[in-house]
Enzyme design. Sequence first.
Site, PDB file in Angstrom:
ATOM      1  N   LYS A 291       0.861  -1.187   0.000  1.00 40.09           N
ATOM      2  CA  LYS A 291       0.000   0.000   0.000  1.00 40.09           C
ATOM      3  C   LYS A 291       0.889   1.226   0.000  1.00 40.09           C
ATOM      4  CE  LYS A 291      -3.636   2.471   2.400  1.00 40.09           C
ATOM      5  NZ  LYS A 291      -4.684   2.412   3.439  1.00 40.09           N
TER       6      LYS A 291
ATOM      7  N   ARG B  92     -10.896   9.848   1.296  1.00 44.86           N
ATOM      8  CA  ARG B  92     -10.731  10.588   2.552  1.00 44.86           C
ATOM      9  C   ARG B  92     -11.790  11.673   2.687  1.00 44.86           C
ATOM     10  NH1 ARG B  92      -4.075  11.060   2.645  1.00 44.86           N
ATOM     11  NH2 ARG B  92      -3.705   8.806   2.713  1.00 44.86           N
TER      12      ARG B  92
ATOM     13  N   LYS C  60       1.020  10.123   5.314  1.00 53.61           N
ATOM     14  CA  LYS C  60       1.170   8.797   5.915  1.00 53.61           C
ATOM     15  C   LYS C  60       2.481   8.138   5.505  1.00 53.61           C
ATOM     16  CE  LYS C  60      -3.861   8.234   6.338  1.00 53.61           C
ATOM     17  NZ  LYS C  60      -5.036   7.341   6.168  1.00 53.61           N
TER      18      LYS C  60
ATOM     19  N   LYS D 205      -2.144  -1.627  -3.832  1.00 53.12           N
ATOM     20  CA  LYS D 205      -2.992  -0.430  -3.773  1.00 53.12           C
ATOM     21  C   LYS D 205      -2.150   0.821  -3.832  1.00 53.12           C
ATOM     22  CE  LYS D 205      -5.935   1.940  -0.520  1.00 53.12           C
ATOM     23  NZ  LYS D 205      -6.379   2.020   0.838  1.00 53.12           N
TER      24      LYS D 205
ATOM     25  N   TYR E  89     -14.629   0.522  -7.486  1.00 52.50           N
ATOM     26  CA  TYR E  89     -15.892   1.268  -7.396  1.00 52.50           C
ATOM     27  C   TYR E  89     -16.697   1.127  -8.684  1.00 52.50           C
ATOM     28  CZ  TYR E  89     -13.524   3.376  -3.396  1.00 52.50           C
ATOM     29  OH  TYR E  89     -12.862   3.557  -2.209  1.00 52.50           O
TER      30      TYR E  89
HETATM   31  C1  PBG Z   1      -7.888   3.469   5.381  1.00 55.31           C
HETATM   32  C2  PBG Z   1      -8.047   3.299   3.915  1.00 55.31           C
HETATM   33  C3  PBG Z   1      -7.800   4.238   2.894  1.00 55.31           C
HETATM   34  C4  PBG Z   1      -8.243   3.659   1.716  1.00 55.31           C
HETATM   35  C5  PBG Z   1      -8.720   2.380   2.033  1.00 55.31           C
HETATM   36  N1  PBG Z   1      -8.574   2.172   3.393  1.00 55.31           N
HETATM   37  C6  PBG Z   1      -7.274   5.614   2.962  1.00 55.31           C
HETATM   38  C7  PBG Z   1      -5.895   5.866   3.365  1.00 55.31           C
HETATM   39  O1  PBG Z   1      -5.085   4.961   3.528  1.00 55.31           O
HETATM   40  O2  PBG Z   1      -5.590   7.035   3.589  1.00 55.31           O
HETATM   41  C8  PBG Z   1      -8.247   4.336   0.381  1.00 55.31           C
HETATM   42  C9  PBG Z   1      -9.159   3.735  -0.624  1.00 55.31           C
HETATM   43  C10 PBG Z   1      -9.498   4.544  -1.827  1.00 55.31           C
HETATM   44  O3  PBG Z   1      -8.926   5.607  -2.112  1.00 55.31           O
HETATM   45  O4  PBG Z   1     -10.397   4.087  -2.513  1.00 55.31           O
HETATM   46  N2  PBG Z   1      -6.674   3.106   5.897  1.00 55.31           N
END
Ligand code: PBG
Length: 297
Positions: free
Chosen positions: A163, A173, A192, A223, A288
Amino acid sequence: IFVHEGNSIEGIQAMPGINRWPLNTVISEVKRAWGLGIRCIVLFPKIADSLKNEDPVECFNPEGLIPKAIRLIKKELPEMTIMTDVALDPYSCDGHDGIVSDEGIILNDQTIEYLCRQAITQAESGADLIGPSDMMDGRVGAIREALDEEGFEHVGIISYTAKYSSAYYGPFREALDSAPRHNTVKPIPENKNTYQMDPANAREAITEAHLDEQEGSDILMVKPGLAYLDIIHRLRSESDLPIAAYNVSGEYAMVKAAAERGWIDEKPVVLETLLSFKRAGADLILTYHACDAAEWL
Ligand code: PBG
């Protein structure tokens, strides 16, 4: 599927074509997906600000939004596989996936204790697949052990293995109001980057994949997906586990925005995009576009 507190007649738009659903009507969206042939959904919570805390205990409240949504869906449509998201950001007033110390440091090991309790609460509610998206080190193994100890050996883990610290999570968000937030009491990291991965680093994905495999993950997820097709390809050749691609909110939003303006033809662009995940080596696609694509296919 985004769920939110409170009662409204129908969903509230979270992104173009994607609503946030109250508990009283979420089942209609789940049944629509089922009717189109979709067999797995993931739930994300938009909880009230008053429930967000520096100490995000709401994440393992058995009467919280996600446990309630899981129980409701499992009662009405038990065959639908329910995947969850394990991380603290929707529950934290700081907007981070982990607990933030007074010095502004993300506390890895303390966070893992919360993640384990969150995963157990989700499993107790009926979740089939636990999805740790937090990127703390060692969390997959800890969650596996915690689930096993509580009698949930049969509940699987789909780890967010690679990720990246990506700008493509913006619309998500916004939808959950979960971005890192300033406050006057302590310094909050704006991004992050200390726990999500560096977009320039491909090799780290391989290290993460080996760790998640050893720690007991059942599926490895990459991801974002589209901007990281090379990572999907690498993990496909590196591991025998199923590889999942997460086609994230910003990737979805770009297509929807261009389609709305008439700059691209949505259907062939979406289908070509989804095909590219398969070509790169993904066995599963979290997107989505799922309901639209299922309808078109
Ligand atoms: C939470 C999370 C996030 C996403 C999925 N779980 C946001 C992030 O890590 O800031 C993002 C998913 C998306 O953009 O569709 N940890």
